[in-house]
Scaffold this active site. Structure first.
Site, PDB file in Angstrom:
ATOM      1  CE  LYS A 296      76.226  43.365  40.813  1.00 56.13           C
ATOM      2  NZ  LYS A 296      75.173  42.939  41.008  1.00 56.13           N
ATOM      3  CD  GLU A 381      65.640  32.027  45.324  1.00 56.67           C
ATOM      4  OE1 GLU A 381      65.141  32.192  46.190  1.00 56.67           O
ATOM      5  OE2 GLU A 381      66.635  32.539  44.517  1.00 56.67           O
ATOM      6  NE  ARG A 409      67.256  30.323  50.548  1.00 59.28           N
ATOM      7  CZ  ARG A 409      67.887  31.866  50.874  1.00 59.28           C
ATOM      8  NH1 ARG A 409      67.672  32.013  50.008  1.00 59.28           N
ATOM      9  NH2 ARG A 409      69.270  31.536  51.271  1.00 59.28           N
TER      10      ARG A 409
HETATM   11  C1  TPP Z   1      68.519  31.757  47.335  1.00 59.35           C
HETATM   12  C2  TPP Z   1      69.378  32.610  45.971  1.00 59.35           C
HETATM   13  N1  TPP Z   1      69.550  32.761  44.919  1.00 59.35           N
HETATM   14  C3  TPP Z   1      69.544  33.430  44.017  1.00 59.35           C
HETATM   15  C4  TPP Z   1      70.805  33.626  44.060  1.00 59.35           C
HETATM   16  C5  TPP Z   1      71.524  34.577  43.188  1.00 59.35           C
HETATM   17  N2  TPP Z   1      72.164  35.301  43.453  1.00 59.35           N
HETATM   18  C6  TPP Z   1      73.445  35.260  43.869  1.00 59.35           C
HETATM   19  S1  TPP Z   1      73.450  37.386  43.854  1.00 59.35           S
HETATM   20  C7  TPP Z   1      72.271  37.747  43.358  1.00 59.35           C
HETATM   21  C8  TPP Z   1      71.870  39.083  43.874  1.00 59.35           C
HETATM   22  C9  TPP Z   1      72.442  40.144  44.905  1.00 59.35           C
HETATM   23  O1  TPP Z   1      71.909  41.237  44.386  1.00 59.35           O
HETATM   24  P1  TPP Z   1      72.250  42.636  45.594  1.00 59.35           P
HETATM   25  O2  TPP Z   1      72.243  41.889  47.125  1.00 59.35           O
HETATM   26  O3  TPP Z   1      71.710  43.558  45.555  1.00 59.35           O
HETATM   27  O4  TPP Z   1      74.086  42.151  46.055  1.00 59.35           O
HETATM   28  P2  TPP Z   1      75.216  42.885  44.577  1.00 59.35           P
HETATM   29  O5  TPP Z   1      75.042  41.549  43.786  1.00 59.35           O
HETATM   30  O6  TPP Z   1      74.651  43.756  43.687  1.00 59.35           O
HETATM   31  O7  TPP Z   1      76.409  43.235  45.373  1.00 59.35           O
HETATM   32  C10 TPP Z   1      71.710  37.041  43.338  1.00 59.35           C
HETATM   33  C11 TPP Z   1      70.305  36.801  42.543  1.00 59.35           C
HETATM   34  C12 TPP Z   1      71.591  33.001  45.667  1.00 59.35           C
HETATM   35  N3  TPP Z   1      72.983  33.432  45.519  1.00 59.35           N
HETATM   36  N4  TPP Z   1      70.798  32.737  46.773  1.00 59.35           N
END
Ligand code: TPP
Length: 655
Positions: A296, A381, A409
């Site tokens: 990241k 969620e 959700r």
């Molecule tokens: C339903 C939902 N809950 C929370 C989020 C907030 N959120 C956005 S990106 C993320 C982390 C995603 O992690 P990953 O899939 O590993 O992608 P990365 O950011 O590490 O590339 C979160 C929790 C979201 N977008 N959608």
């Protein structure tokens, strides 16, 4: 040559400026692709330092994005980015380079994938864990319609913790459709990833023996000139490698579920990525998981050091990574987090629940102080809500803290697992109302409507920070059922917070300014703008009462009745939520139930029946008339229309 050594590679001319569509990428050599990667990173850092955005996810997938576009033929082939926050490089390579500087700005390009923005975005996103379901649906459509294209879902290890992703993995194994799931594993959600699955992925990527044998085979294959090795021989070698994998990694969960598992591969090594994607494209059928390891924030030191902060950031100083402006007062999230921490200090039964948003919801201090009482459930969620319900039913005091938009959700869980059995879950709804530059996928527009319809639910909205602290205290002491508080993104009016919080009687409103010509019933973030509008009206000789409707449910029926019987006959309701089914609707329903419809004219102000675009919060609020000027104009317009109303200057329409 290791990729790092190539990052500084520069051919003297910008390669990125020559990329107008993915076709242009395919004309480049691998060396040039590395230069392209470095130029993309520079652009990402530059634009996000000015506009803010997700700087962490996108730099991590630069090589992966290039490799996908190098091998696949978008938009004919469909690349679906889960969440869509990591698709900045994809945007740069798919015809949006010239507009990229407008990222997340009003009338600019979105921070997420959006079909109306480009044919290269086949499915819109913003919320996590949807891409595998979307890919499967598309695969069924492709096959039923006799079409032939590739479908690739890029899903992070964080998004894989979401229930939907799991449901789709299960279904995908059953359907056996040709799709590629690229698992982008950077070992992080926003914070460190949680759970058994992430431990399992770490084990897969750390299987040294398998990785060594795999690399040896790869090197061997690459050392044989192309004219000396047939595709068939290459395929046999791949198969040998696969069999070795199955011997060395006893159970690959994905394979047990019916997906072929390939990897792990270094997601910053373009040669490796191109090699394996080519193989997948030409030699595999059915569902395939490609496990890609990335870092990241790759290439930007401050983001690699603090990926949680840079996951989503405001504008910052490029050289140091320091935020450009420091807010003068604590954000609502911070106020909430401190108030819940105080509640936890007062009562050891208090626990806090977050769905992968610990920092964003202001719970980082709680995590530090009471790590054993903070539960990060991952991007889950629905689970968070049912989990909280059971904690509440078993004697704990759960503060289930979720952004308004993501709590959508868990609508059924709120009804079925919480409200129906009166489980005293305390809900903190962060970023309720318009969130600004993240746009329509993230606006917290719907929570008033989706919560006030649920029996047994208390719904609160504070006018300022101090009232939020009081509301958290009220929640701590409220045990009769579920109770929720919604508060906006960012900072409030900056009022000081009392040393000792107070309990607010449930359902009691507050008259913040008396008046006789009309009443403005405002809730939450709209109370202060309503007060400013009222003081402007005062200057024009119009006396407006302003009521802080801090309980959206239950409403202050006593006050409403008194107002209907003896107060002004024009009521303006103001809320930062959708008009359909919102607070104003609640007021109108009350009047109808009590047979008072004829006595009062109600004008409702709120979010209209449309999705609101991205832009700054202030710009968007102004656009839909939810600032003090908008309220003022709406009041004047209504007074002007109202038969027999006192003469006021006819309002000018704002463009
Ligand atoms: C339903 C939902 N809950 C929370 C989020 C907030 N959120 C956005 S990106 C993320 C982390 C995603 O992690 P990953 O899939 O590993 O992608 P990365 O950011 O590490 O590339 C979160 C929790 C979201 N977008 N959608």
């Amino acid at each position: 040559m290791p990729p790092q050594a190539l990052w500084g590679y520069n051919f003297g001319v910008s390669i990125l400026e020559g990329i107008n569509s993915p076709e242009d990428i395919r004309k480049l050599s691998v060396k040039e692709l590395y230069q392209l990667a470095s130029e993309i990173r520079e652009t990402l850092i530059d634009v996000t330092s000015r506009n803010g955005g997700h700087l962490g996810p996108s730099p991590g997938v630069v090589e992966l994005t290039i490799a996908l576009h190098y091998i696949y033929d978008s938009p004919r082939d469909k690349i679906i980015w889960d969440v869509g926050h990591q698709a900045y490089a994809h945007k740069l390579l798919t015809g949006r380079r010239e507009r990229f500087h407008t990222l997340r700005q009003l009338n600019g390009i979105s921070g997420f994938t959006k079909p109306e923005e480009s044919p290269h975005d086949p499915f819109g996103a913003g919320h996590a864990s949807t891409a595998i379901s979307a890919a499967l649906g598309m695969a069924i459509a492709r096959d039923m319609m006799g079409e032939d294209y590739h479908i690739i879902a890029v899903v992070g290890d964080g998004a894989l913790t979401g229930g939907m992703a799991m449901e789709a993995l299960n279904h995908g194994g059953h359907l056996q459709k040709r799709i590629l799931l690229v698992l982008n594993d950077n070992e992080r959600s926003i914070a460190e990833n949680v759970g058994g699955l992430s431990n399992y992925l770490a084990k897969l990527s750390a299987n040294k023996l398998y990785n060594r044998v795999k690399d040896d085979i790869r090197e061997l294959l690459n050392s044989i000139p192309d004219n000396l090795i047939t595709r068939k021989a290459k395929t046999v070698a791949w198969k040998v490698k696969e069999s070795l994998k199955n011997l060395m990694i006893p159970t690959v969960i994905f394979e047990e579920l019916g997906w072929r598992y390939l990897g792990p591969v270094n997601g910053h090594d373009l040669d490796q990525l191109i090699d394996i994607l080519e193989h997948i494209k030409y030699f595999t059928d059915g569902p395939v998981v490609l496990h890609v390891i990335t870092q990241k924030g790759k290439g930007y030191e401050p983001a690699m050091r603090d990926p949680e902060r840079f996951h989503g950031t405001g504008p910052f100083v490029k050289e140091s990574g320091e935020p450009l402006k420091k807010p003068s007062s604590p954000s609502y999230s911070e106020v909430y987090g401190s108030a819940v921490l105080r509640a936890a200090e007062a009562d050891e039964r208090v626990v806090a629940i977050t769905a992968a948003m610990c920092l964003g919801t202001g719970l980082a201090g709680f995590r530090e102080r009471f790590p054993e009482r903070l539960f990060d459930v991952g991007i889950a969620e629905q689970h968070a809500v049912t989990f909280s319900a059971a904690m509440a039913m078993s004697g704990l005091i759960p503060f289930c803290t979720i952004y308004s938009t993501f709590l959508q959700r868990a609508f059924d869980q709120i009804i079925h697992d919480v409200a129906l059995q009166r489980a005293p879950v305390r809900f903190g709804l962060d970023r309720a109302g318009l969130v600004g530059d993240d746009g329509p996928t993230h606006h917290g527009s719907f929570d008033i409507a989706y919560l006030r319809m649920v029996p047994n639910m208390v719904v609160m909205a504070p006018k300022d920070e101090d009232e939020l602290a009081d509301m958290v205290w009220t929640m701590l002491h409220y045990e009769s059922g579920p109770i929720s508080v919604r508060y906006p993104r960012g900072s409030g009016p900056g009022v000081p917070i009392k040393d000792e919080p107070e309990i607010i009687p449930v359902g009691r409103w507050e008259i913040v300014k008396p008046g006789s010509d009309l009443a403005i019933l405002a809730t939450g973030s709209m109370v202060y703008p309503a007060l400013s509008a009222a003081s402007e009206l005062e200057k024009e000789g119009v006396s407006a009462e302003v009521i802080n409707a801090r309980f959206i449910k239950p409403m202050d029926e006593e006050l409403l009745l008194a107002l209907a019987e003896g107060g002004p006959s024009l009521w303006i309701t103001v809320e930062e939520g959708v008009l359909a089914g919102g607070f104003g609707s609640g007021v109108a329903e009350f009047l109808e139930e009590k047979g008072l419809m004829g006595k009062v004219r109600v004008r409702r102000l709120g979010i209209p029946d449309q999705f609101i675009t991205h832009g700054t919060r202030d710009e968007l609020l102004r656009m839909i008339g939810l600032d003090s000027q908008g309220i003022l104009e709406a009041v004047k317009e209504t007074l002007w229309q109202k038969k027999g109303a006192r003469a006021v200057a006819r309002p000018k329409r704002r463009s």
